[in-house]
Enzyme design. Structure first.
Site, PDB file in Angstrom:
ATOM      1  N   HIS A 109      38.256  28.496  39.046  1.00 63.26           N
ATOM      2  CA  HIS A 109      39.660  28.923  39.144  1.00 63.26           C
ATOM      3  C   HIS A 109      40.593  27.774  39.545  1.00 63.26           C
ATOM      4  O   HIS A 109      41.598  27.984  40.209  1.00 63.26           O
ATOM      5  CB  HIS A 109      39.796  30.067  40.153  1.00 63.26           C
ATOM      6  CG  HIS A 109      38.811  31.171  39.973  1.00 63.26           C
ATOM      7  ND1 HIS A 109      38.701  31.900  38.812  1.00 63.26           N
ATOM      8  CD2 HIS A 109      37.842  31.659  40.823  1.00 63.26           C
ATOM      9  CE1 HIS A 109      37.735  32.799  38.942  1.00 63.26           C
ATOM     10  NE2 HIS A 109      37.194  32.667  40.136  1.00 63.26           N
ATOM     11  N   SER A 132      32.691  32.034  38.022  1.00 67.31           N
ATOM     12  CA  SER A 132      33.110  32.068  39.412  1.00 67.31           C
ATOM     13  C   SER A 132      31.908  31.808  40.329  1.00 67.31           C
ATOM     14  O   SER A 132      31.321  30.732  40.287  1.00 67.31           O
ATOM     15  CB  SER A 132      33.809  33.405  39.712  1.00 67.31           C
ATOM     16  OG  SER A 132      34.522  33.357  40.918  1.00 67.31           O
TER      17      SER A 132
END
Length: 246
Positions: free
Chosen positions: A164, A129
């Site tokens: 993501h 992330s």
């Protein structure tokens, strides 16, 4: 003749903090030649969340490595000790959280410069992330609340990164729009479950622990839009476990 270390980065769409099988962690460690590598977790993006650091230590203490955690919000190392510590690591693993805050704190402590030095010495840099975003020239982030682009990063990986991708609402169209307008350079969109290794800025391995999860290359299409190319990822398989007899 002296051996020049290679520059290597890994973008992770999972790992110890999200997965139970440990497949992406094992894949990442498999690219480290040291028999018992030193692995430093950097949880800056989460504000050095204690539970996050403990989760890392719990997961990695059971592996053939020497795990450690670098805390900057309650820093204990002076500049010389910090440099010695970071440059002694075989792997630097950056956790998720707020990308913009992560970069700001690193620069305040000079960690950005030390990471570049470690990179030049052959340390494998990786993260999930925000910990994947930070290595590129720019990234797609929710650091400011809404999904947007951040034209700021360490620039160790050419182009941009979007984590993501396809897993969070709005990620795909927002990232593609940023690349289409030139707000972000062409880059890599990582779906959850995927791992991507870059050597000297080139993609050299792409894997997935999740059936159907993909790595994408997103580029401007020359007509004011963007195009994406799904790249093949080899499946990671759990090691066979012995079946106990009743």
């Amino acid at each position: 003749m002296a051996i020049v270390p290679k520059h290597r980065l890994a973008l992770l769409g999972g790992g110890f903090s999200t997965d139970d099988d440990g497949l992406l962690d094992e894949w990442m460690l498999g690219h480290v030649p040291a028999p018992r590598p030193k692995v430093c977790f950097v949880p800056t993006a989460s504000g050095d969340a204690p539970a996050y650091a403990e989760q890392f230590l719990t997961a990695y203490r059971s592996r053939p490595c020497e795990p450690a955690v670098l805390k900057l919000f309650q820093r204990e190392l002076d500049d010389d000790a910090l440099r010695t510590f970071l440059l002694s690591q075989d792997v630097i693993y950056v956790g998720g959280g707020n990308t913009a805050n992560l970069l700001a704190v690193w620069r305040a402590h000079g960690v950005d410069r030390l990471l570049r030095e470690a990179f030049d010495r052959g340390t494998l840099l990786c993260g999930i992330s925000a910990g994947a975003n930070c290595w590129a020239e720019g990234s797609h982030t929710d650091s400011f609340g809404q999904l947007t682009h951040l034209s700021d990063g360490l620039g160790l990986l050419p182009g941009s990164v979007c984590p993501h991708y396809g897993n969070e609402p709005g990620r795909r169209p927002s990232y593609r729009a940023a690349v289409a307008t030139g707000a972000l350079p062409a880059g890599w969109a990582v779906e959850d479950g995927v791992g991507a290794l870059f050597t000297e800025g080139r993609l050299t391995d792409a894997v997935t622990r999740t059936p159907g999860a993909l790595l994408h290359r997103v580029e401007p299409d020359g007509d004011g839009g963007s195009r994406e190319q799904a790249l093949p990822c080899r499946a990671l398989l759990a090691a066979a476990r012995p079946v106990s007899s009743a």
